[in-house]
Design a protein around this motif. Structure first.
Motif, PDB file in Angstrom:
ATOM      1  N   GLN A  75       0.847  -1.199   0.000  1.00 12.17           N
ATOM      2  CA  GLN A  75       0.000   0.000   0.000  1.00 12.17           C
ATOM      3  C   GLN A  75       0.877   1.242   0.000  1.00 12.17           C
ATOM      4  O   GLN A  75       1.889   1.294   0.707  1.00 12.17           O
ATOM      5  N   ILE A  76       0.487   2.244  -0.794  1.00 15.62           N
ATOM      6  CA  ILE A  76       1.159   3.545  -0.726  1.00 15.62           C
ATOM      7  C   ILE A  76       0.129   4.588  -0.286  1.00 15.62           C
ATOM      8  O   ILE A  76      -1.062   4.441  -0.557  1.00 15.62           O
ATOM      9  N   VAL A  77       0.605   5.619   0.409  1.00 19.88           N
ATOM     10  CA  VAL A  77      -0.294   6.692   0.840  1.00 19.88           C
ATOM     11  C   VAL A  77      -0.002   7.934   0.000  1.00 19.88           C
ATOM     12  O   VAL A  77       1.166   8.319  -0.164  1.00 19.88           O
ATOM     13  N   GLY A  97       0.877  -2.323  -9.447  1.00 15.85           N
ATOM     14  CA  GLY A  97       0.287  -3.371  -8.611  1.00 15.85           C
ATOM     15  C   GLY A  97       0.262  -3.047  -7.132  1.00 15.85           C
ATOM     16  O   GLY A  97       0.344  -3.931  -6.288  1.00 15.85           O
ATOM     17  N   VAL A  98       0.162  -1.753  -6.804  1.00  8.03           N
ATOM     18  CA  VAL A  98       0.048  -1.392  -5.391  1.00  8.03           C
ATOM     19  C   VAL A  98      -1.359  -0.858  -5.113  1.00  8.03           C
ATOM     20  O   VAL A  98      -2.060  -0.402  -6.022  1.00  8.03           O
ATOM     21  N   GLN A  99      -1.743  -0.949  -3.869  1.00  9.99           N
ATOM     22  CA  GLN A  99      -3.016  -0.365  -3.447  1.00  9.99           C
ATOM     23  C   GLN A  99      -2.744   1.075  -3.020  1.00  9.99           C
ATOM     24  O   GLN A  99      -1.794   1.336  -2.282  1.00  9.99           O
ATOM     25  N   VAL A 100      -3.589   1.976  -3.496  1.00 14.13           N
ATOM     26  CA  VAL A 100      -3.373   3.383  -3.184  1.00 14.13           C
ATOM     27  C   VAL A 100      -4.362   3.828  -2.115  1.00 14.13           C
ATOM     28  O   VAL A 100      -5.570   3.650  -2.262  1.00 14.13           O
ATOM     29  N   ARG A 101      -3.833   4.386  -1.035  1.00 17.66           N
ATOM     30  CA  ARG A 101      -4.683   4.969   0.001  1.00 17.66           C
ATOM     31  C   ARG A 101      -4.570   6.478  -0.155  1.00 17.66           C
ATOM     32  O   ARG A 101      -3.515   7.051   0.113  1.00 17.66           O
ATOM     33  N   ALA A 102      -5.631   7.091  -0.638  1.00 14.73           N
ATOM     34  CA  ALA A 102      -5.602   8.533  -0.892  1.00 14.73           C
ATOM     35  C   ALA A 102      -6.312   9.256   0.236  1.00 14.73           C
ATOM     36  O   ALA A 102      -7.484   8.998   0.505  1.00 14.73           O
ATOM     37  N   ILE A 103      -5.611  10.129   0.917  1.00 16.58           N
ATOM     38  CA  ILE A 103      -6.201  10.818   2.076  1.00 16.58           C
ATOM     39  C   ILE A 103      -6.107  12.341   1.890  1.00 16.58           C
ATOM     40  O   ILE A 103      -5.290  12.831   1.107  1.00 16.58           O
TER      41      ILE A 103
END
Ligand SMILES: *Cc1c(COP(=O)(O)O)cnc(C)c1O
Length: 345
Positions: A75-77, A97-103
């Motif tokens: 996961q990347i932020v 192929g990474v999950q993106v956590r957008a905040i």
């Protein structure tokens, strides 16, 4: 035609074209293009990092950086308004192929508690967070210069979890000039930074990634995977060298022009937050539909970018001169007058 859609519209200077004409070149992918090597060494010095890599675009810089720093399923932020999250055709999920956590990150700054909540260590169910991404200037339609003190705070957090920080610094030269810092100071607390040569610096093509030697050794291979291994790239690197040598300090002029233009627009009654005009980008709220405004301005010889139903963006740059500011203001005035039915005046 006056083109204020972006600073990407800038054309190479005479000095750049001359340097391109005269460039000594080799095969960059085989590692022996002397002009590319010179550009990369200059950039590494300028940013005070061990090494640099010349790549085709800011988007490729971002993708190559994430591919080099993360593994499949990490996961990347990121900032929820970032270019990485919004304008790269989901490259992070599809290519990297990474999950993106957008905040949220108002003003380009993360709330540190919120950021910490998103940092997951590997466990049975959660994707491990392996990268924090920041953007400076932030964001595309605002151009806010984020003070590097913020990165010192993120650094402490990142060090606690032993994860790197990546800066999408497509316009970090603008941020540095606006804050009166060097780019090395701007990037002291980030591990890797990507920058665009093709925006305010006026180069025709190209971006750079700066980081550790180990990072760059990996990023070369990821660039190849993305199809970005290039050959006599010294022709383009030559323009990059001129950009780094001659075009950074003059950006102060672009920022001053943005201030003058923005003040003129406010006098016409348009909705511009002058505190947010920190670099070369002006976000403008309109009393009429943006689509109509853009078309009419185009007919008057000015290109601007539609960024919302009632919002446009103007970006100042080296090919927009002080003498053209008055002309743009007067064209906007004409456009508003022609559309008083929309504005209700
Ligand atoms: C312009 C920009 C990019 C992409 O750069 P390209 O060279 O157009 O691919 C990435 N991030 C930010 C913040 C940008 O402004």
């Amino acid at each position: 035609m006056i083109d204020l859609r972006s600073d990407t519209v800038t054309v190479p200077t005479r000095a750049m074209r001359q340097a391109m004409f005269n460039a000594v070149v080799g095969d960059s992918l085989l590692g022996d293009d002397p002009t590319v090597i010179k550009l990369e060494e200059m950039a590494a010095d300028l940013f005070n990092k061990e090494a640099a890599l010349f790549v085709t675009s800011g988007t490729m810089a971002n993708q190559a950086a994430v591919l080099s720093l993360c593994h499949l399923g990490d996961q990347i932020v990121v900032h929820e308004m970032s270019h990485m999250y919004n304008l790269e055709v989901a490259g992070f999920s599809s290519t990297c192929g990474v999950q993106v956590r957008a905040i949220p990150a108002p003003g380009g700054m993360f709330d540190l508690d919120r950021l910490q909540q998103e940092i997951h260590l590997p466990d049975l169910q959660r994707a491990p967070t392996t990268l924090i991404c920041v953007e400076n200037t932030f964001d595309l339609n605002q151009g806010l210069a984020v003070h590097p003190d913020h990165y010192a705070e993120i650094r402490k957090l990142a060090d606690n979890f032993n994860i790197p920080i990546y800066m999408d610094g497509a316009r970090v030269f603008n941020a540095a000039v606006a804050l009166n810092k060097t780019v090395a100071e701007m990037c002291e607390n980030v591990d890797v930074v990507g920058v665009c040569l093709s925006k305010g610096l006026g180069c025709p093509v190209g971006s750079l990634l700066m980081g550790s030697r180990e990072f760059v050794n990996r990023a070369v291979r990821m660039r190849q995977r993305l199809g970005g291994g290039w050959r006599q790239a010294g022709v383009l690197a030559a323009a990059g060298i001129v950009g780094l040598e001659q075009m950074i300090d003059r950006m102060a002029e672009d920022h001053q022009h943005a201030q003058l233009l923005a003040s003129g627009l406010v006098e016409l009654g348009l909705n511009v937050d002058l505190n947010q005009v920190q670099t070369n980008i002006i976000s403008i709220g309109l009393p009429m539909p943006a689509a109509v405004f853009c078309n009419e301005m185009l007919a008057l010889g000015v290109k601007v970018k539609n960024i919302g139903t009632h919002r446009v963006r103007m970006v100042t740059h080296k090919d927009f001169s002080k003498s053209e500011i008055e002309q743009v203001i007067s064209n906007v005035e004409t456009c508003l007058k022609n559309n008083q039915s929309h504005t209700g005046a």
